[in-house]
Design a protein around this motif. Structure first.
Motif, PDB file in Angstrom:
ATOM      1  N   PRO A 132       0.794  -1.235   0.000  1.00 54.04           N
ATOM      2  CA  PRO A 132       0.000   0.000   0.000  1.00 54.04           C
ATOM      3  C   PRO A 132       0.822   1.279   0.000  1.00 54.04           C
ATOM      4  N   THR A 133       2.129   1.190   0.247  1.00 57.11           N
ATOM      5  CA  THR A 133       2.935   2.413   0.348  1.00 57.11           C
ATOM      6  C   THR A 133       3.965   2.531  -0.771  1.00 57.11           C
ATOM      7  N   THR A 134       3.827   1.726  -1.818  1.00 56.63           N
ATOM      8  CA  THR A 134       4.837   1.671  -2.880  1.00 56.63           C
ATOM      9  C   THR A 134       5.076   3.023  -3.532  1.00 56.63           C
ATOM     10  N   ALA A 135       4.023   3.784  -3.804  1.00 53.44           N
ATOM     11  CA  ALA A 135       4.164   5.038  -4.548  1.00 53.44           C
ATOM     12  C   ALA A 135       4.366   6.255  -3.647  1.00 53.44           C
ATOM     13  N   LEU A 136       4.575   6.032  -2.350  1.00 55.10           N
ATOM     14  CA  LEU A 136       4.683   7.145  -1.413  1.00 55.10           C
ATOM     15  C   LEU A 136       6.118   7.339  -0.954  1.00 55.10           C
ATOM     16  N   ASP A 137       6.449   8.577  -0.565  1.00 50.11           N
ATOM     17  CA  ASP A 137       7.790   8.824  -0.041  1.00 50.11           C
ATOM     18  C   ASP A 137       7.905   8.232   1.361  1.00 50.11           C
TER      19      ASP A 137
ATOM     20  N   VAL B   3       8.598   9.343   4.324  1.00 50.85           N
ATOM     21  CA  VAL B   3       7.957  10.015   5.459  1.00 50.85           C
ATOM     22  C   VAL B   3       6.479   9.660   5.516  1.00 50.85           C
ATOM     23  N   VAL B   4       5.812   9.740   4.358  1.00 49.10           N
ATOM     24  CA  VAL B   4       4.389   9.414   4.300  1.00 49.10           C
ATOM     25  C   VAL B   4       4.168   7.924   4.563  1.00 49.10           C
ATOM     26  N   GLN B   5       5.075   7.078   4.076  1.00 49.21           N
ATOM     27  CA  GLN B   5       4.983   5.642   4.363  1.00 49.21           C
ATOM     28  C   GLN B   5       4.890   5.399   5.857  1.00 49.21           C
ATOM     29  N   ARG B   6       5.785   6.023   6.592  1.00 47.25           N
ATOM     30  CA  ARG B   6       5.815   5.819   8.038  1.00 47.25           C
ATOM     31  C   ARG B   6       4.534   6.330   8.699  1.00 47.25           C
ATOM     32  N   GLU B   7       4.037   7.470   8.237  1.00 50.55           N
ATOM     33  CA  GLU B   7       2.796   8.021   8.791  1.00 50.55           C
ATOM     34  C   GLU B   7       1.624   7.062   8.567  1.00 50.55           C
ATOM     35  N   ILE B   8       1.536   6.504   7.351  1.00 51.28           N
ATOM     36  CA  ILE B   8       0.448   5.593   7.014  1.00 51.28           C
ATOM     37  C   ILE B   8       0.510   4.340   7.884  1.00 51.28           C
ATOM     38  N   LEU B   9       1.686   3.745   7.979  1.00 47.11           N
ATOM     39  CA  LEU B   9       1.814   2.504   8.751  1.00 47.11           C
ATOM     40  C   LEU B   9       1.600   2.747  10.241  1.00 47.11           C
TER      41      LEU B   9
ATOM     42  N   MET C 199       8.994  -3.825   6.583  1.00 49.56           N
ATOM     43  CA  MET C 199       8.144  -4.844   7.197  1.00 49.56           C
ATOM     44  C   MET C 199       8.588  -5.193   8.620  1.00 49.56           C
ATOM     45  N   VAL C 200       9.890  -5.224   8.851  1.00 48.02           N
ATOM     46  CA  VAL C 200      10.407  -5.620  10.156  1.00 48.02           C
ATOM     47  C   VAL C 200       9.907  -4.687  11.258  1.00 48.02           C
ATOM     48  N   GLU C 201       9.754  -3.394  10.945  1.00 50.28           N
ATOM     49  CA  GLU C 201       9.299  -2.424  11.944  1.00 50.28           C
ATOM     50  C   GLU C 201       7.810  -2.555  12.241  1.00 50.28           C
TER      51      GLU C 201
END
Length: 335
Positions: free
Chosen positions: A180-185, A187-193, A217-219
């Motif tokens: 779900p976060t492939t196209a995101l930078d 910073v935004v990846q971390r916010e989403i997760l 994934m590990v985080e």
């Protein structure tokens, strides 16, 4: 903690002019209630095929040829069309790989939320649907007044959160997230997760998280399964996958990401190319790319077996040294 999902000996085939190609071959795993399970591996290894199988979304030429998928003890492969309609989105929902393109560009967010509510008969009026949709948008940190906007008026990260809100609209027990976060930078990846993790803690649903990014994934995950060419080759707690990988492919994936601390080190990729599923060899599918392969690996297929201390692995010669101790070790010393 009891199992929410139990996948047993799942096989998924694609019918081609050259015959059947088995994209998922005899895969078994479980997802516990409230757990985040990750599936990692190279593109084409079968991760998304498994995700689609869990929701019975496959269409010809794909077909589930063997196995069972138990959800709360019921095999969804036996569900009728009406049972599947009730199951999807209410019990299991999915954030697709192209999540930012999933929203209809000519309909407002309000209208798309209402389509979900109407299909499952959970609201009686549009006003009631709008109120529920606003509550869901607030949960993912989007101002409720944005409900009446169109998808193009949102940033990539906001569209992603809208899709997550829609996936949670009927309070499912399982949320499937397919890259779900492939196209995101980053910073935004971390916010989403982080937001998904907070929602998981609040509502108690389980998550199947699929990506090729093992470091991400590990985080996020409690346990991680490693896929290779349609096979599940290792399942272990997330910290064990990077810290003490048992399968050489897991080691290769972990060693393909640069460290953020310490001295710069030369990256070592996995040699060779992914397996052609039209020509599956005898023995281990990873043998031709493995630094630790023996003659047995080329003739006998390893079976997934359990080490109670470290998890499941399908390898004749599992690694037994702490990853942190072998950063500079030659490959010959890793077995």
């Amino acid at each position: 903690m009891s199992d929410l999902v139990q996948v047993n000996n799942l096989c998924v085939d694609y019918i081609t002019f050259g015959g059947r190609v088995r994209a998922v071959d005899d895969v078994s795993f479980s997802i516990k209630k409230g757990e985040i399970l990750g599936l990692a591996g190279e593109s084409g290894c079968g991760k998304s095929t498994i995700a689609f199988a869990l929701m019975r979304l496959h269409r010809p030429p794909a077909l589930i040829s063997e196995g069972e998928i138990l959800f709360d003890g019921k095999d969804i492969l036996d569900f009728s069309d009406e049972e599947l309609r009730k199951f999807r989105w209410a019990d299991t929902s999915m954030v697709f790989q192209s999540a930012m393109s999933c929203l209809n560009p000519v309909k407002t967010i309000e209208s798309q939320f209402y389509d979900i509510f109407e299909a499952h008969n959970v609201v009686s009026t549009k006003e009631e649907g709008a109120e529920r949709a606003k509550e869901l948008l607030q949960i993912v940190d989007i101002p409720p007044e944005r409900l009446y906007d169109y998808p193009h008026q949102f940033s990539g990260g906001m569209r992603q959160r809208v899709v997550i809100a829609m996936a949670l609209a009927l309070k499912p027990k399982l949320l499937i997230m397919d890259e779900p976060t492939t196209a995101l930078d980053v910073v935004v990846q971390r916010e989403i997760l982080q937001k998904v993790y907070e929602l998981k803690e609040e509502f108690g649903f389980s998550v199947l998280f699929i990506t090729h990014d093992l470091s991400l994934m590990v985080e996020f995950c409690d346990r991680i399964g490693i896929m290779y060419s349609g096979k599940l080759v290792e399942v272990a707690p997330s910290k064990e996958i990077l810290g003490k990988p048992q399968h050489p492919y897991s080691f290769g994936l972990g060693n393909s990401f640069p460290t953020l601390h310490g001295e710069l080190q030369e990256m070592i990729g996995i040699p060779g190319s992914p397996l052609d599923l039209n020509h599956v060899p005898d023995g281990c599918r990873f043998a031709e790319r493995c630094f630790n392969a023996s003659e047995q690996c080329r003739t006998d297929e390893p079976q997934l077996r359990n080490d109670e201390a470290r998890g499941w692995v399908a390898c004749h010669h599992p690694l037994a040294i702490d990853f942190r101790e072998l950063q500079d070790a030659p490959c010959s010393e890793l077995n």
